[in-house]
Design an enzyme around this catalytic site. Structure first.
Site, PDB file in Angstrom:
ATOM      1  N   ARG A 184      -2.515  -2.066  -3.534  1.00  0.00           N
ATOM      2  CA  ARG A 184      -3.689  -1.218  -3.398  1.00  0.00           C
ATOM      3  C   ARG A 184      -3.555  -0.079  -4.409  1.00  0.00           C
ATOM      4  NH1 ARG A 184      -4.914   3.452   0.819  1.00  0.00           N
ATOM      5  NH2 ARG A 184      -7.102   3.745   0.304  1.00  0.00           N
ATOM      6  N   ARG A 187     -11.206  16.054   6.709  1.00  0.00           N
ATOM      7  CA  ARG A 187     -11.978  16.444   5.519  1.00  0.00           C
ATOM      8  C   ARG A 187     -13.385  16.853   5.910  1.00  0.00           C
ATOM      9  NH1 ARG A 187     -10.783  10.906   2.752  1.00  0.00           N
ATOM     10  NH2 ARG A 187      -8.527  10.964   2.939  1.00  0.00           N
ATOM     11  N   ASN A 225       0.876  -1.169   0.000  1.00  0.00           N
ATOM     12  CA  ASN A 225       0.000   0.000   0.000  1.00  0.00           C
ATOM     13  C   ASN A 225       0.917   1.223   0.000  1.00  0.00           C
ATOM     14  OD1 ASN A 225      -1.772   2.051   0.529  1.00  0.00           O
ATOM     15  ND2 ASN A 225      -2.759   1.051   2.281  1.00  0.00           N
ATOM     16  N   GLU A 231      -8.178  -4.575   5.262  1.00  0.00           N
ATOM     17  CA  GLU A 231      -8.014  -4.287   3.838  1.00  0.00           C
ATOM     18  C   GLU A 231      -6.869  -5.092   3.228  1.00  0.00           C
ATOM     19  OE1 GLU A 231      -8.557  -0.030   5.083  1.00  0.00           O
ATOM     20  OE2 GLU A 231      -9.142   0.175   2.994  1.00  0.00           O
ATOM     21  N   HIS A 272     -12.566   3.281  -0.355  1.00  0.00           N
ATOM     22  CA  HIS A 272     -12.592   2.280   0.726  1.00  0.00           C
ATOM     23  C   HIS A 272     -13.293   1.000   0.278  1.00  0.00           C
ATOM     24  CE1 HIS A 272     -12.585   5.759   3.903  1.00  0.00           C
ATOM     25  NE2 HIS A 272     -11.346   5.320   3.712  1.00  0.00           N
ATOM     26  N   GLY A 276     -12.869   5.756   9.922  1.00  0.00           N
ATOM     27  CA  GLY A 276     -11.473   5.863  10.327  1.00  0.00           C
ATOM     28  C   GLY A 276     -11.114   7.332  10.290  1.00  0.00           C
TER      29      GLY A 276
HETATM   30  P1  AMP Z   1      -8.060   4.403  10.781  1.00  0.00           P
HETATM   31  O1  AMP Z   1      -7.988   5.487   9.746  1.00  0.00           O
HETATM   32  O2  AMP Z   1      -9.085   3.345  10.479  1.00  0.00           O
HETATM   33  O3  AMP Z   1      -6.713   3.826  11.159  1.00  0.00           O
HETATM   34  O4  AMP Z   1      -8.612   5.109  12.117  1.00  0.00           O
HETATM   35  C1  AMP Z   1      -7.826   6.042  12.814  1.00  0.00           C
HETATM   36  C2  AMP Z   1      -8.700   6.785  13.805  1.00  0.00           C
HETATM   37  O5  AMP Z   1      -9.348   5.874  14.682  1.00  0.00           O
HETATM   38  C3  AMP Z   1      -7.909   7.704  14.736  1.00  0.00           C
HETATM   39  O6  AMP Z   1      -7.720   8.969  14.140  1.00  0.00           O
HETATM   40  C4  AMP Z   1      -8.833   7.801  15.947  1.00  0.00           C
HETATM   41  O7  AMP Z   1      -9.726   8.875  15.748  1.00  0.00           O
HETATM   42  C5  AMP Z   1      -9.644   6.529  15.900  1.00  0.00           C
HETATM   43  N1  AMP Z   1      -9.366   5.612  17.008  1.00  0.00           N
HETATM   44  C6  AMP Z   1      -8.359   4.713  17.124  1.00  0.00           C
HETATM   45  N2  AMP Z   1      -8.440   4.060  18.302  1.00  0.00           N
HETATM   46  C7  AMP Z   1      -9.520   4.570  18.951  1.00  0.00           C
HETATM   47  C8  AMP Z   1     -10.138   4.315  20.226  1.00  0.00           C
HETATM   48  N3  AMP Z   1      -9.672   3.411  21.062  1.00  0.00           N
HETATM   49  N4  AMP Z   1     -11.237   5.046  20.531  1.00  0.00           N
HETATM   50  C9  AMP Z   1     -11.728   5.968  19.685  1.00  0.00           C
HETATM   51  N5  AMP Z   1     -11.190   6.243  18.484  1.00  0.00           N
HETATM   52  C10 AMP Z   1     -10.112   5.556  18.118  1.00  0.00           C
END
Ligand code: AMP
Length: 413
Positions: A106, A256, A22, A399, A195, A225
């Site tokens: 990816r 965003r 990726n 993913e 996604h 995310g």
């Molecule tokens: P991703 O882009 O899927 O890796 O998600 C990242 C985001 O998940 C981070 O910016 C956080 O806002 C959120 N995140 C990660 N761990 C937690 C948690 N334990 N509780 C709440 N939000 C979380």
């Protein structure tokens, strides 16, 4: 594309490993998987490529020692991939291994041309390059990753798995913007969605959690995310998704804005004198949760909400309000909803987000059980009570595994 059956097993004796790459603009994530049992052999991340402070973090196979780190300038993607290959070789998992069946890449934007995972040929690579104008931030890095990997192993099948592909089944009335048709077509302006590998994987896992085939269920997937998107999946096929021409449309995200009146952009140009590039940065990098309250990490936002911080509370409320609008809209699009599924960093980990997003939706058959919602676990699970008309579920996304599955399904014969 309907979700292919990508979960078969490797034929005995044939190469069974897939390397997933990726490649982002300044980072490369990699994972080596053994498709005979879908185990993760090793993985790593090279970040800040091109800076003095580049870093490689490599996680060797379980039981094969501690995580290894390298610091110091890694000039470009070529060097990054070579460094990753050296780390894999140090674990006895070098890219020259006859066990390696393919490399899966990816690729963010497949346009209208690529609606399935595709073996990369010179012609395919040219087509991916032709899509750079619609994905200027993403496809160039993906292309660099492909070129480097092909140089390292020219004999090996390399497969592109597109973020947009799962959404190619959206009906024309969902994919088209209501703008002048000639202008839209001349510039390939339409809703593509992103996604896709996550929405494909999670919607299929959600069906399994309900004990059903994907073809039997209608699900709303909320991939929350740092980037966030929703999709409506009817019988295994995507019929609507919240991201559009680019990943800017839709839900409120970490940085965003998601949906805004497009006239905001001309207003900013005319009244604030901002350039197109400045507006691009504002909406993609300085908006969303970070623009609203200065933080984009939901953990920090919840901590501030719990302390009574007003800006964080408003940001949280705007985030939840947008989510609810999409849940309502997608319920109407699907007609019958069997499950609402939360995934990705926020969706998998934030009980308060799930609780707030479902609050007041009892009339839609949506209820969350507080005890089930408080469980922390890495496996797919229901968080709705038995009596609820619609299942609410948490399904961890993967993913890389989905890219490996799709890659392997194409080359294993
Ligand atoms: P991703 O882009 O899927 O890796 O998600 C990242 C985001 O998940 C981070 O910016 C956080 O806002 C959120 N995140 C990660 N761990 C937690 C948690 N334990 N509780 C709440 N939000 C979380």
């Amino acid at each position: 594309m309907t979700t292919p059956n990508t979960e078969g097993t490797a034929a005995a004796g044939s190469p069974s490993r897939v390397l997933v790459l990726n490649s982002g603009s300044s980072s490369v994530k990699y994972q080596l998987l053994d498709m005979s049992d879908r185990s993760r052999l090793a993985s790593g991340l090279v970040e800040r490529i091109g800076e003095e402070t580049s870093r490689l973090v490599h996680t060797p196979p379980p039981g094969a020692g501690a995580v290894r780190e390298r610091e110091g300038r890694i000039a470009d993607h070529d060097e990054a991939l070579r460094a990753a290959a050296e780390e894999l070789a140090a674990d006895g998992l070098g890219l020259d291994s006859p066990d390696l069946a393919a490399i899966g890449h990816r690729v963010v934007h497949g346009g209208l041309r690529f609606t399935e995972p595709t073996v990369i040929t010179d012609e395919v690579l040219k087509e991916i390059e032709r899509l750079v104008p619609v994905a200027p931030l993403h496809n160039p890095a993906n292309i660099t990753g492909i070129r480097t990997a092909r140089a390292l192993r020219p004999d090996l099948p390399q497969v592109a798995v597109f973020d947009t592909a799962f959404h190619a089944t959206m009906p024309e009335y969902a994919a088209r913007y209501a703008i002048d048709v000639e202008t839209a077509d001349a510039h390939r302006i339409r809703r593509y969605g992103f996604h896709g590998t996550s929405h494909a994987y999670v919607s299929r896992k959600a069906a399994a959690l309900l004990g059903k085939e994907p073809a039997e269920v209608n699900v709303i997937v909320l991939h929350l995310g740092n980037g966030a998107s929703a999709s409506a999946v009817a019988g295994g096929r995507c019929v609507e998704t919240s991201m559009g021409l680019t990943p800017l449309e839709g839900l409120v995200m970490g940085t965003r804005s998601g949906d805004i009146d497009p006239a905001v952009t001309f207003h900013l140009k005319r009244v604030a004198g901002m350039s197109a590039d400045e507006i691009d940065v504002l909406l993609n990098k300085k908006s969303g949760l970070v623009g609203l309250c200065g933080d984009n990490d939901m953990r920090e936002i919840r901590r501030r909400v719990d302390e009574g911080d007003e800006r964080a509370t408003l940001a949280f409320d705007i985030y939840i309000h947008r989510l609810k609008k999409y849940i309502g809209a997608y319920s109407a699009v699907l007609g019958r909803v069997d499950a609402v599924v939360f995934t990705a960093g926020v969706g998998e980990n934030s009980g308060p987000v799930r609780e707030a997003a479902m609050a007041g939706l009892e009339e839609f058959g949506l209820v969350v059980d507080a005890d089930l919602n408080a469980v922390r676990s890495g496996v797919p699970r229901l968080i709705s009570p038995d009596y609820a008309r619609v299942a609410v579920a948490v399904v961890p996304t993967d993913e890389e595994l989905e890219i490996a599955n799709q890659t392997f399904a194409l080359v294993d014969n």
